[in-house]
Design an enzyme around this catalytic site. Structure first.
Site, mmCIF file in Angstrom:
data_model
loop_
_atom_site.group_PDB
_atom_site.id
_atom_site.type_symbol
_atom_site.label_atom_id
_atom_site.label_comp_id
_atom_site.label_asym_id
_atom_site.label_seq_id
_atom_site.Cartn_x
_atom_site.Cartn_y
_atom_site.Cartn_z
ATOM 1 C CE LYS A 55 14.729 88.587 31.515
ATOM 2 N NZ LYS A 55 13.673 87.796 30.853
ATOM 3 C CD GLN A 99 15.649 83.981 30.999
ATOM 4 O OE1 GLN A 99 14.695 84.947 32.089
ATOM 5 N NE2 GLN A 99 15.532 84.285 30.044
ATOM 6 C CG ASP A 122 8.138 86.766 30.838
ATOM 7 O OD1 ASP A 122 8.685 87.858 30.263
ATOM 8 O OD2 ASP A 122 8.438 85.847 31.405
HETATM 9 N N1 GUN Z 1 13.637 83.751 26.913
HETATM 10 C C1 GUN Z 1 14.241 85.163 26.037
HETATM 11 N N2 GUN Z 1 13.455 86.248 25.873
HETATM 12 C C2 GUN Z 1 12.745 85.148 27.226
HETATM 13 C C3 GUN Z 1 11.901 86.680 27.710
HETATM 14 O O1 GUN Z 1 11.456 87.642 26.844
HETATM 15 N N3 GUN Z 1 11.125 86.443 29.220
HETATM 16 C C4 GUN Z 1 11.532 84.964 29.106
HETATM 17 N N4 GUN Z 1 10.493 84.907 31.046
HETATM 18 N N5 GUN Z 1 12.237 83.992 28.871
HETATM 19 C C5 GUN Z 1 12.990 84.361 27.837
#
Ligand code: GUN
Length: 317
Positions: A55, A99, A122
């Protein structure tokens, strides 16, 4: 049957190029700066650490600044909330991502609810979830939004189609169902999960089957209707000593067996994953632009000039 590979890497790259140009224009305008994304990573889960790296790498490539706040696995919930409060109040931070998953001793609902909804790139905060359900503007969760955009890029119609979603997580299944039910999307949606009996009977009715169940190669050929479109959201690490990394990545769909039955299918890796990242970065630009929360007094905007205190304003007797 011949089938198309839905190449998320290519579609995401096209979107990121467009985003890079948009960011150049936006960040270069007077009074603007490059957007800033804060990423909170708790512990050293290898897959989470690798997602966070991907990311941030993509963010840097399009012109978004970012920082990882890497916290120890045994951090307390209160300490983690303290970091979120600090980032909410920091005028230099546009977007915040925590995350997931978090360690067992931390309640993810409390943590997500502590985010400023205007920085929730998110789309997990209850306010953004509520806005999604009601069809109001707000941050949309990145993986569901990425799936919709991937299908759109390949002109795969969803309106009036029977979509079956396998998995009801707050990250994928639940928000995707709500997104597809929106007016204008108009899909007919069924959500299945681990307690659904006769799963294969239901998945075989799908014109579009989305699998987000977190079990390697769970979906087999008999579970798929010939000609269906299959979206595989799973990314599972299977140990493989013959591979230099020591593992291989496989989806929730048995690709080799299922692909020949479909009309289109996403690969793993290179399908949904890159689209998730592209949506996150688009959301981060929108956070910096205050697109969904234009009138809110955001914690990252300078406070408006305070009205004078009544006693100070009142003429002296
Ligand atoms: N863990 C798995 N997918 C995601 C996501 O799209 N965002 C976040 N913050 N954690 C994740």
């Amino acid at each position: 049957m011949s089938y198309r590979i839905l190449d998320g890497r290519r579609v995401a790259e096209t979107r990121l190029q467009r985003l890079r140009q948009e960011l150049e224009r936006w960040s270069g305008a007077e009074g603007h700066r490059r957007p800033f994304l804060a990423v909170i990573l708790v512990g050293d889960h290898p897959a989470s650490a690798s997602y966070v790296r991907a990311k941030r790498r993509a963010a840097a490539e399009v012109g978004i600044d970012s920082e990882t706040i890497h916290l120890p696995l045994d951090i307390s919930e209160e300490e983690l909330l303290g970091h979120i409060h600090r980032l909410n109040a920091d005028a230099a931070v546009d977007g915040i991502l925590v995350q997931l998953p978090l360690p067992e001793h931390i309640n993810p609902d409390r943590v997500i609810a502590a985010l400023d909804p205007a920085k929730d790139v998110d789309g997990f905060h209850p306010i953004n979830v509520g806005r999604l359900v009601l069809g109001q503007p707000g941050f949309r969760p990145c993986t569901p939004a990425g799936i919709v955009e991937l299908l759109r890029a390949y002109d795969i119609e969803l309106s009036g189609r029977r979509v079956v979603i396998l998995g009801r997580s707050h990250i994928v299944g639940l928000p995707l169902a709500n997104l597809l039910l929106q007016r204008g999307m108009d899909a007919t949606v069924t959500v299945c999960h681990s307690r659904t009996p006769n799963l294969a009977e239901i998945t075989r009715t799908a014109e579009v089957l989305v699998v987000a169940i977190g079990r390697p190669r769970f979906v087999t050929a008999e579970m798929v209707c010939p000609g269906a479109v299959v979206i595989d959201v799973g990314i599972n690490r299977l140990s493989d000593p013959t591979h230099p990394r020591g593992y291989v990545l496989v989806g929730d769909v048995d690709f080799e067996a299922v692909a020949p039955r479909t009309s289109a299918i996403t690969p793993v890796p290179g399908g949904v994953g890159p689209m998730t990242i592209a949506m996150l970065l688009e959301n981060t630009l929108h956070a910096a632009q205050r697109l969904y929360y234009p009138s809110a007094q955001l914690s990252n905007q300078p406070a408006t000039t305070k009205a004078p205190l009544a006693s100070a304003a009142a003429p002296s007797p």
